[in-house]
Design an enzyme around this catalytic site. Structure first.
Site, PDB file in Angstrom:
ATOM      1  N   GLN A  10       0.739  -1.179   0.065  1.00 13.81           N
ATOM      2  CA  GLN A  10      -0.030   0.024   0.078  1.00 13.81           C
ATOM      3  C   GLN A  10       0.839   1.155   0.143  1.00 13.81           C
ATOM      4  OE1 GLN A  10      -2.341   1.914   3.282  1.00 13.81           O
ATOM      5  NE2 GLN A  10      -4.083   1.331   2.349  1.00 13.81           N
ATOM      6  N   CYS A  68      -6.255   6.965   5.497  1.00 14.77           N
ATOM      7  CA  CYS A  68      -5.653   7.341   6.923  1.00 14.77           C
ATOM      8  C   CYS A  68      -5.924   8.862   7.314  1.00 14.77           C
ATOM      9  CB  CYS A  68      -4.145   7.307   6.433  1.00 14.77           C
ATOM     10  SG  CYS A  68      -3.116   7.986   7.947  1.00 14.77           S
ATOM     11  N   LYS A 104      -8.248   1.754  -0.510  1.00 12.25           N
ATOM     12  CA  LYS A 104      -8.766   1.524   0.893  1.00 12.25           C
ATOM     13  C   LYS A 104      -9.118   2.889   1.126  1.00 12.25           C
ATOM     14  CE  LYS A 104      -8.517   0.053   5.573  1.00 12.25           C
ATOM     15  NZ  LYS A 104      -8.364   1.127   6.511  1.00 12.25           N
ATOM     16  N   ASN A 109     -14.659  -2.635   6.625  1.00  7.30           N
ATOM     17  CA  ASN A 109     -13.792  -2.417   7.719  1.00  7.30           C
ATOM     18  C   ASN A 109     -14.357  -1.423   8.871  1.00  7.30           C
ATOM     19  OD1 ASN A 109     -10.853  -0.304   7.964  1.00  7.30           O
ATOM     20  ND2 ASN A 109     -11.170  -2.577   9.006  1.00  7.30           N
ATOM     21  N   GLY A 110     -13.946  -1.826   9.916  1.00  4.08           N
ATOM     22  CA  GLY A 110     -14.260  -1.078  11.068  1.00  4.08           C
ATOM     23  C   GLY A 110     -15.054  -1.522  12.181  1.00  4.08           C
ATOM     24  N   GLY A 163      -8.399  -4.650  11.399  1.00  3.39           N
ATOM     25  CA  GLY A 163      -7.240  -3.904  11.811  1.00  3.39           C
ATOM     26  C   GLY A 163      -6.873  -4.053  13.228  1.00  3.39           C
ATOM     27  N   ARG A 164      -7.594  -3.107  14.014  1.00  2.70           N
ATOM     28  CA  ARG A 164      -7.163  -3.029  15.475  1.00  2.70           C
ATOM     29  C   ARG A 164      -7.449  -4.340  16.284  1.00  2.70           C
ATOM     30  NH1 ARG A 164     -10.440   2.067  17.158  1.00  2.70           N
ATOM     31  NH2 ARG A 164     -11.813   1.497  15.408  1.00  2.70           N
TER      32      ARG A 164
END
Length: 333
Positions: A73, A103, A142, A205-206, A229-230
């Site tokens: 990326q 981002c 993304k 995502n999320g 992700g997290r």
């Protein structure tokens, strides 16, 4: 028939490791791959850094055969720099080139890169087209729902990006203004997926932090796969757990203390080999809280893990953790 990004089959309902700075490095990607992640993305890489041959940016291009399929990326706001960076990436031979339009961090977004480009959709589309035309790799994107509450144009944006040639899109269900606050809104991600003009994979995502939530969102929003992700930081088992739950409807028991220590040790070892002792030790620290989350009276051990600069001392701490929490005695608070 699995989900395909161009000609790359990523499985029936792929789980993607999100690109996260100082997290999605080769050591961590190896662990997530072992635990069932179907597609791995690198940390985001500055296009300007790549062109200037900055050591940190160039090091992030390291990819390994065992982690395929893998996407690299890049981010940036200058079209020429992004085109040059895309050419550098192509020489590394990843499976996919991903563009970061998501981002939210100030130093990135306020320069018009990452989610900053959501303020200028025509430029976003133009930049994407230039990169698609520049390389022979499948290009993915993304992004987020929009810059703020008043500019959630993601349905139209996704369609326009598809029209200039991207092969998949991952959408984080927040605006840039939200950063990581509040709840991710997946209804607009579903609107993108349900747009009859869309024929590329749409990944959500999320906020996916459990197998139950993954399956609930899979069923409710109809996305082609989920990017995590997290919830994976210090817990690569999330991929294994979600896959098992999708396949069987059963919740896997959490990893034992032995497995947690074993994987944390492996992670530290690979991190030090890849980045050198000091950086390898320091960049592991963000993972320890999750590796041992939920264990009661763990704070003294955690303090040692996140403050020690000595490898031997860290290994001793792991030994002490094993002695203190044996598997046959649940230590959860």
């Amino acid at each position: 028939m699995g989900v395909k990004i161009a000609n790359i089959d990523v499985g029936d309902f792929p789980l993607l490791l999100a690109p996260m700075e100082d997290v999605s490095d080769p050591p961590f990607r190896a662990l997530c791959n072992e635990q069932g992640a179907d597609l791995l993305y690198t940390e985001f890489i500055s296009s300007e850094g790549l062109i200037r041959d900055a050591a940190k940016s160039v090091q992030k291009l390291d990819i390994y055969e065992y982690e395929r399929p893998v996407g690299i990326q890049i981010f940036g706001s200058e079209i020429d720099s992004m085109r040059q960076a895309a050419r550098v990436v192509e020489k590394t031979n990843p499976d996919i080139l991903d563009i970061n339009y998501g981002c939210p961090v100030k130093k990135v977004a306020c320069k018009g890169a990452g989610a900053g480009i959501l303020k200028d959709i025509p430029k976003m589309v133009d930049l994407t087209k230039k990169i698609v035309d520049e390389v022979n790799l499948p290009v993915t994107v993304k992004t987020r729902l929009g810059w703020d509450e008043n500019s959630k144009y993601i349905v139209e944006v996704a369609e326009r990006l598809q029209d200039v040639g991207i092969k998949a899109i991952s959408i984080h269900g927040r605006t840039r203004r939200q950063m990581y606050k509040g709840e991710a809104d997946w209804s607009l991600i579903a609107d993108v997926k349900n747009n009859p003009r869309m024929n590329i994979p749409v990944f959500g995502n999320g906020d996916i932090d459990s197998p139950q939530k993954a399956v609930e969102y899979k069923n409710r929003y109809g996305v082609d796969g989920i990017m995590i992700g997290r919830a994976s930081i210090g817990y690569p088992w999330i991929f294994r757990e979600i896959k098992h739950y999708i396949a069987t409807g059963e919740i896997l028991p959490p990893p034992t203390i032995e497995e947690r220590v074993k994987v944390a040790r492996e992670h530290l070892d690979m991190s030090v080999k890849w980045k050198g002792t000091h950086t390898g030790i320091v960049e592991m620290r963000r993972h320890y809280g999750n590796y041992f989350k939920g264990y009661s009276h763990f704070k003294p051990f955690r303090t040692k893990l996140v403050t020690s600069d000595d490898l031997d001392e860290l290994q001793q701490t792991f030994d002490q953790i094993l002695e203190s929490y044996s598997s046959d005695e649940p230590a959860f608070a």
